[in-house]
Design an enzyme around this catalytic site. Structure first.
Site, mmCIF file in Angstrom:
data_model
loop_
_atom_site.group_PDB
_atom_site.id
_atom_site.type_symbol
_atom_site.label_atom_id
_atom_site.label_comp_id
_atom_site.label_asym_id
_atom_site.label_seq_id
_atom_site.Cartn_x
_atom_site.Cartn_y
_atom_site.Cartn_z
ATOM 1 N N LYS A 191 0.842 -1.210 0.000
ATOM 2 C CA LYS A 191 0.000 0.000 0.000
ATOM 3 C C LYS A 191 0.879 1.262 0.000
ATOM 4 C CE LYS A 191 -3.815 -2.305 2.391
ATOM 5 N NZ LYS A 191 -4.837 -2.159 3.451
ATOM 6 N N TYR B 10 -12.354 -2.599 -3.442
ATOM 7 C CA TYR B 10 -12.861 -2.655 -2.070
ATOM 8 C C TYR B 10 -14.390 -2.703 -2.007
ATOM 9 C CZ TYR B 10 -8.274 -2.007 0.133
ATOM 10 O OH TYR B 10 -6.991 -2.182 0.595
ATOM 11 N N ARG C 117 -1.272 -14.771 3.639
ATOM 12 C CA ARG C 117 -2.074 -14.159 4.714
ATOM 13 C C ARG C 117 -1.363 -14.333 6.057
ATOM 14 N NH1 ARG C 117 -6.588 -11.035 3.676
ATOM 15 N NH2 ARG C 117 -7.634 -11.895 5.495
ATOM 16 N N ASN D 253 -1.932 -0.371 6.990
ATOM 17 C CA ASN D 253 -1.413 -1.674 7.428
ATOM 18 C C ASN D 253 -0.498 -2.307 6.381
ATOM 19 O OD1 ASN D 253 -3.386 -2.385 5.639
ATOM 20 N ND2 ASN D 253 -4.444 -3.808 7.002
ATOM 21 N N HIS E 249 -1.826 -5.500 1.300
ATOM 22 C CA HIS E 249 -3.104 -6.176 1.085
ATOM 23 C C HIS E 249 -2.817 -7.524 0.430
ATOM 24 C CE1 HIS E 249 -7.207 -7.047 -0.253
ATOM 25 N NE2 HIS E 249 -6.626 -7.484 -1.360
ATOM 26 N N GLU F 8 -9.147 -10.198 -8.046
ATOM 27 C CA GLU F 8 -8.198 -9.084 -7.861
ATOM 28 C C GLU F 8 -7.074 -9.134 -8.903
ATOM 29 O OE1 GLU F 8 -7.272 -9.472 -3.683
ATOM 30 O OE2 GLU F 8 -9.249 -8.722 -3.102
HETATM 31 P P1 CMP Z 1 -7.140 -4.760 3.554
HETATM 32 O O1 CMP Z 1 -6.670 -6.142 3.759
HETATM 33 O O2 CMP Z 1 -6.554 -3.973 2.446
HETATM 34 O O3 CMP Z 1 -8.734 -4.804 3.348
HETATM 35 C C1 CMP Z 1 -9.604 -3.814 3.818
HETATM 36 C C2 CMP Z 1 -8.898 -2.736 4.562
HETATM 37 O O4 CMP Z 1 -9.709 -1.898 5.324
HETATM 38 C C3 CMP Z 1 -7.954 -3.351 5.574
HETATM 39 O O5 CMP Z 1 -6.883 -3.957 4.905
HETATM 40 C C4 CMP Z 1 -7.624 -2.168 6.462
HETATM 41 O O6 CMP Z 1 -6.494 -1.441 5.999
HETATM 42 C C5 CMP Z 1 -8.859 -1.288 6.279
HETATM 43 N N1 CMP Z 1 -9.581 -1.148 7.541
HETATM 44 C C6 CMP Z 1 -10.116 -2.122 8.280
HETATM 45 N N2 CMP Z 1 -10.705 -1.585 9.376
HETATM 46 C C7 CMP Z 1 -10.513 -0.237 9.305
HETATM 47 C C8 CMP Z 1 -10.861 0.851 10.144
HETATM 48 N N3 CMP Z 1 -11.538 0.653 11.273
HETATM 49 N N4 CMP Z 1 -10.500 2.085 9.752
HETATM 50 C C9 CMP Z 1 -9.810 2.284 8.599
HETATM 51 N N5 CMP Z 1 -9.456 1.267 7.767
HETATM 52 C C10 CMP Z 1 -9.791 0.032 8.132
#
Ligand code: CMP
Length: 143
Positions: A9, A49, A85, A112, A115, A126
């Site tokens: 990301k 998403y 994962r 985070n 992905h 995807e």
């Molecule tokens: P990802 O695996 O990319 O899939 C969905 C994303 O939503 C997840 O990683 C997080 O980065 C994001 N996400 C999940 N919960 C929250 C939250 N409470 N606030 C902001 N982003 C979130």
């Protein structure tokens, strides 16, 4: 052979973690078959998403993922979807085990770092969203 979609990301790219992340999957033994640095359009972000579109953080999520370049990848190998994962760790980096990518490098759920597809169906979806067929390199490892 199983394939998965992984994406460093914008936070991971800006923190110079692309090499570290690629290295972990290479050392594990997986094969990189597609990769590109790209800025995601609003439309692609919303499609990617889509399952989160009713969540309160959807707008924030789309804004963040389109805020700078991501490093999109396709990796191949036995059980690569589940193994990736595990190597990424829990969605919330504060809950991710040390030794995982998120556990080692993150503290925020929104930022985070990486992905990864969560199932064979999402991997196929995807990969097709982010890559054209001619961008996937199906080569044999000879050494
Ligand atoms: P990802 O695996 O990319 O899939 C969905 C994303 O939503 C997840 O990683 C997080 O980065 C994001 N996400 C999940 N919960 C929250 C939250 N409470 N606030 C902001 N982003 C979130």
């Amino acid at each position: 052979m199983e394939k998965t979609f992984l994406m460093v990301k914008p936070d991971g790219v800006q923190r110079n973690l692309v090499g570290e992340i690629v290295s972990r999957f290479e050392k594990k033994g997986y094969k990189l078959v597609g990769a590109k640095l790209m800025v995601i359009s609003q439309e692609l972000a919303e499609q990617h998403y889509d399952e989160h579109k009713e969540r309160p953080f959807f707008g924030e999520l789309v804004d963040f993922i389109t805020s700078g370049p991501v490093f999109a990848m396709v990796w191949e190998g036995d059980n690569v979807i589940a193994a990736a994962r595990k190597m990424m760790g829990a969605t919330n980096p504060l809950e991710a085990d040390i030794g995982t990518i998120r556990g080692d490098f993150g503290i925020q759920v929104g930022m985070n770092i990486i992905h990864g597809s969560d199932s064979p169906e999402s991997a196929e979806r995807e990969i097709n969203l982010f890559f054209n067929e001619n961008e996937i390199n199906d080569y044999e490892k000879t050494i």
